[in-house]
Design an enzyme around this catalytic site. Structure first.
Site, PDB file in Angstrom:
ATOM      1  N   GLY A 190       0.838  -1.204   0.000  1.00  0.00           N
ATOM      2  CA  GLY A 190       0.000   0.000   0.000  1.00  0.00           C
ATOM      3  C   GLY A 190       0.867   1.246   0.000  1.00  0.00           C
ATOM      4  N   ARG A 194       1.036  -5.021  -4.967  1.00  0.00           N
ATOM      5  CA  ARG A 194       1.282  -6.195  -4.141  1.00  0.00           C
ATOM      6  C   ARG A 194       1.585  -7.304  -5.142  1.00  0.00           C
ATOM      7  NH1 ARG A 194      -0.572  -3.983   0.657  1.00  0.00           N
ATOM      8  NH2 ARG A 194      -2.475  -2.747   0.491  1.00  0.00           N
ATOM      9  N   ASP A 204       5.318  -4.866   5.940  1.00  0.00           N
ATOM     10  CA  ASP A 204       5.884  -6.192   6.241  1.00  0.00           C
ATOM     11  C   ASP A 204       5.992  -7.109   5.010  1.00  0.00           C
ATOM     12  OD1 ASP A 204       3.163  -6.424   6.164  1.00  0.00           O
ATOM     13  OD2 ASP A 204       2.942  -7.348   8.140  1.00  0.00           O
ATOM     14  N   THR A 215       4.449   2.813   5.577  1.00  0.00           N
ATOM     15  CA  THR A 215       3.059   2.361   5.653  1.00  0.00           C
ATOM     16  C   THR A 215       2.308   3.240   6.638  1.00  0.00           C
ATOM     17  OG1 THR A 215       1.579   0.643   6.525  1.00  0.00           O
ATOM     18  CG2 THR A 215       3.856   0.497   7.225  1.00  0.00           C
ATOM     19  N   ASP A 251       0.122   2.318   8.504  1.00  0.00           N
ATOM     20  CA  ASP A 251      -0.338   1.512   9.640  1.00  0.00           C
ATOM     21  C   ASP A 251       0.568   1.611  10.875  1.00  0.00           C
ATOM     22  OD1 ASP A 251      -2.240   0.707   7.804  1.00  0.00           O
ATOM     23  OD2 ASP A 251      -1.326  -1.242   7.415  1.00  0.00           O
ATOM     24  N   ASP A 301       2.871  -0.312  11.857  1.00  0.00           N
ATOM     25  CA  ASP A 301       2.796  -1.611  12.525  1.00  0.00           C
ATOM     26  C   ASP A 301       4.078  -2.435  12.415  1.00  0.00           C
ATOM     27  OD1 ASP A 301       2.597  -2.008   9.806  1.00  0.00           O
ATOM     28  OD2 ASP A 301       0.982  -3.470   9.915  1.00  0.00           O
ATOM     29  N   ARG A 305      -5.376  -2.053   8.774  1.00  0.00           N
ATOM     30  CA  ARG A 305      -5.408  -3.517   8.582  1.00  0.00           C
ATOM     31  C   ARG A 305      -5.649  -4.212   9.922  1.00  0.00           C
ATOM     32  NH1 ARG A 305      -3.636  -6.195   3.921  1.00  0.00           N
ATOM     33  NH2 ARG A 305      -2.499  -4.377   3.265  1.00  0.00           N
TER      34      ARG A 305
HETATM   35  O1  F6P Z   1      -1.359  -1.287   4.738  1.00  0.00           O
HETATM   36  C1  F6P Z   1      -1.912  -0.069   4.361  1.00  0.00           C
HETATM   37  C2  F6P Z   1      -3.393  -0.210   4.139  1.00  0.00           C
HETATM   38  O2  F6P Z   1      -3.915   1.060   3.783  1.00  0.00           O
HETATM   39  C3  F6P Z   1      -4.196  -0.785   5.302  1.00  0.00           C
HETATM   40  O3  F6P Z   1      -4.441   0.151   6.312  1.00  0.00           O
HETATM   41  C4  F6P Z   1      -5.435  -1.279   4.602  1.00  0.00           C
HETATM   42  O4  F6P Z   1      -6.035  -2.333   5.320  1.00  0.00           O
HETATM   43  C5  F6P Z   1      -4.893  -1.776   3.289  1.00  0.00           C
HETATM   44  O5  F6P Z   1      -3.659  -1.103   3.073  1.00  0.00           O
HETATM   45  C6  F6P Z   1      -5.791  -1.522   2.108  1.00  0.00           C
HETATM   46  O6  F6P Z   1      -5.218  -2.110   0.993  1.00  0.00           O
HETATM   47  P1  F6P Z   1      -5.670  -1.877  -0.513  1.00  0.00           P
HETATM   48  O7  F6P Z   1      -5.089  -0.565  -0.957  1.00  0.00           O
HETATM   49  O8  F6P Z   1      -5.105  -3.017  -1.240  1.00  0.00           O
HETATM   50  O9  F6P Z   1      -7.162  -1.808  -0.507  1.00  0.00           O
END
Ligand code: F6P
Length: 325
Positions: A16, A77, A108, A130, A132, A134, A176
């Site tokens: 992300g 991803r 991660d 990120t 997050d 985390d 997440r």
């Molecule tokens: O890891 C960053 C994040 O924004 C999370 O907070 C969220 O759950 C996820 O990515 C959303 O992913 P995507 O952009 O694939 O919908």
């Protein structure tokens, strides 16, 4: 043993996106250029390595990007990186292009890719990017401050209309499986309750009773923050409405939290970490992640960043709970 001189490096952003990733790219390119190291930008994360989606970069190609959200290298991803075939293709591309080291900015999943590539003999350094926050071994991840401020600005607006209509706003915040963003946002907006995956609560006491008491004391509206890892914001809103009769509205902030111009904190952290990542490669390091530890930038084995789950800031949790009355 003397480490091999670094002549060419690659940089990629993966997973992300997070505000500040562009500032990392800028810092990497500029630090490398200042040390006569050429830089290849790998587009679309690890898939760019697997498919050879590569651009040449130079000090001037990153002009003006420090203030821009998103990532100029795109991101993705890449499930293929989890297969032996995909990993081997990525390692082969590095070899073919003469990449002496790779800087991988992300969360991660990105570090798992960097670790696997390091084991294939490609020196890799991770940079935590990120929203997050985390990554267990780092006190900070790039993008967190901007996302927090964006969410706070949106929720302050929600509060205006909730106050006028005497409603309860139930707001889902990203993260997440982690509640760091939700906890910080909940504190900063003065939420009545903040629901987090890391802390069990008694819904009746910690949400419903608080709202009832608030009403008695003259509070006519509420903000309840729900971390996305906690569960459905809609079910929380329904439960509140059934128990209190208060009119509720659900807002899922979603990807708006990932956009926008990075705050000064994210630009500065990105610059420090991007610089440190190039220095680490120049020092012959591999399989390391750049981290913020006690206000200092340092590097640690990637394994340390992946082995455990980062716990919430307990002081912040307690303070936020204490004042949410
Ligand atoms: O890891 C960053 C994040 O924004 C999370 O907070 C969220 O759950 C996820 O990515 C959303 O992913 P995507 O952009 O694939 O919908």
């Amino acid at each position: 043993m003397e480490s091999k001189a670094i002549r060419r490096i690659g940089v990629l952003t993966s997973g992300g996106d997070a505000p500040g990733m562009n500032a990392v790219i800028r810092a990497v390119v500029r630090t490398a250029s200042a040390n006569n190291i050429s830089v290849l930008g790998v587009r679309r994360g690890y898939s760019g390595l697997i498919n050879g989606d590569i651009i040449e970069m130079a000090a001037r190609s990153v002009d003006g990007i420090i203030r821009k959200g998103g990532t100029m290298l795109y991101t993705a991803r890449c499930p293929e990186m989890m297969t032996e075939e995909g990993l081997q293709k990525a390692a082969d591309t590095c070899k073919y292009l003469g990449i002496d080291g790779l800087i991988c900015c992300g969360g991660d999943g990105t570090f798992r890719g960097a670790q696997a590539l390091s084991r294939k003999g490609v020196p890799c350094i991770g940079v935590p990017g990120t929203i997050d926050n985390d990554i267990v071994c780092s006190d900070y991840t790039i993008g967190f401050d901007t996302a927090c401020n964006t969410a706070v600005e949106c929720i302050d607006r929600l509060r205006d209309t909730m106050q006028s209509h005497e409603r309860c706003s139930v707001v889902e915040v990203m993260g997440r499986r982690a509640g760091h963003l939700a906890l910080n946002v909940g504190c900063a907006v003065g939420a009545t309750a903040t629901l987090l995956p890391e802390r069990e609560i008694d819904f009746e006491t910690d949400v419903i009773e608080k709202m009832r008491m608030g009403r008695i004391k003259g509070r006519n509206h509420h903000i309840v923050i729900v971390a996305e890892g906690y569960g459905s914001a809609q079910s929380v809103a329904d439960r509140i409405h059934e128990s209190t009769g208060v009119d509720t509205r659900v807002t899922i902030l979603g990807h708006i939290q990932r956009g926008g111009s990075p705050t000064s904190q994210d630009r500065i952290m990105a610059t420090r970490m991007g610089y440190a990542a190039v220095r680490a490669l120049m020092d012959g390091k591999t399989n390391r992640v750049i981290v913020l530890e006690d206000h200092r930038i340092t590097d640690l084995d990637i394994e340390e960043g992946l082995s455990r789950k980062k716990d919430l800031n307990q002081d912040l949790f307690e303070a936020q709970q204490a004042v949410a009355i």
